[in-house]
Design an enzyme around this catalytic site. Sequence first.
Site, mmCIF file in Angstrom:
data_model
loop_
_atom_site.group_PDB
_atom_site.id
_atom_site.type_symbol
_atom_site.label_atom_id
_atom_site.label_comp_id
_atom_site.label_asym_id
_atom_site.label_seq_id
_atom_site.Cartn_x
_atom_site.Cartn_y
_atom_site.Cartn_z
ATOM 1 N N LYS A 117 36.714 41.715 34.657
ATOM 2 C CA LYS A 117 36.842 40.974 33.396
ATOM 3 C C LYS A 117 35.558 40.992 32.590
ATOM 4 O O LYS A 117 35.596 41.027 31.368
ATOM 5 C CB LYS A 117 37.268 39.521 33.660
ATOM 6 N N LYS A 200 51.335 48.295 35.808
ATOM 7 C CA LYS A 200 51.966 46.995 35.976
ATOM 8 C C LYS A 200 52.450 46.453 34.629
ATOM 9 O O LYS A 200 51.771 46.633 33.617
ATOM 10 C CB LYS A 200 50.915 46.024 36.543
ATOM 11 N N LYS A 203 51.217 41.085 30.247
ATOM 12 C CA LYS A 203 51.285 40.374 28.974
ATOM 13 C C LYS A 203 50.210 40.862 28.019
ATOM 14 O O LYS A 203 50.261 40.582 26.828
ATOM 15 C CB LYS A 203 51.219 38.863 29.187
#
Length: 337
Positions: A117, A200, A203
């Site tokens: 991240k 995957k 969102k």
Amino acid sequence: MTSFTPRVFSGIQPTNHLQLGNYLGAVKRFVAMQNDGMETIYCIVDQHAITASFQNPADLRHATRELASAYLACGLDPAKSVLFNQSQVPAHSQLAWVFNCVARMGWMNRMTQFKDKAGKNAEKASLGLYAYPALMAADILLYHATHVPVGEDQKQHVELTRDIAAKFNHDYGVDFFPETQPIIEGAATRVMSLRDGTKKMSKSDPSDASRINLTDDADTIAKKIRKAKTDPEPLPETVGGLADRPEARNLVNIYAALAEITAADVIAQHGGSQFGSFKPALADLAVDKLAPISTEMARLMGDVTEIDRVLSQGAERAAAMAEPIIAQTYDIVGFVR
Ligand code: TRP
């Protein structure tokens, strides 16, 4: 070793829409555990949601209520599970501070999610993003939770939770925090992108056609399935025939998960079919299972006062469970109260 009563805790961040992958991999399992008669606590981790990037306050409020409405629409029942948002129970932050002082820099430096991240620019990451796993450990251990259903990507955080519990117990000479077990989602419930079967479903994918959002209405769900990427072959006659066909495998897995049958059952019914007939069958099934959820979410979102009431009652129950644990923690640490 003290034996701890089985207790399930999990949390989801209120960022963006929930999609089919979150439903099949997480919320549906939360509901199953609730209905198995286990003690279940499900949190909306709004304090984690502000760690990665700036969140517009109105968006954060909306996403928190939307996630609450998804929990309810998917079948979580505030009479059976404790449902609340993290920031309403200050004991999460209180325990997180203690854990910040238990966890070691070396441990935190090994967290792969922080590295992913923060990216190349770790200097610009927030301190909160770095401390994120200690807050997550606090979420879990504040309730002496023994079982945590999470995705594979969260396994390392649950292992860190165990390390924190063990070090706390060892340093203070107590047997106070349990060794929590992660319950990792199986490959069968891993939902891949409708545009690329090797990625995957997410969102954060820029293409909305790559996912089915829990807020999508019946027409949108059906259209996205009809347009899903496939290969030109018909479905194979055996599950083994799906091995090198990521898109076909994904659609079969989605069918299986929604119908609550195995991929082999789906192949037994649809093996040899062309996508021209399998996709409409899948679209019907998906609309049947998912459209009632989006309809119910829309209804609930029309009554924000009711959602807020559910969350604040859940928070009261959570706080009552957390209170003796934070009090004992403070006594163990030597904080005068
Ligand atoms: N880190 C989790 C995720 O992003 C969310 C989370 C926060 C969580 N606290 C938790 C999950 C406690 C399980 C238990 O998916």
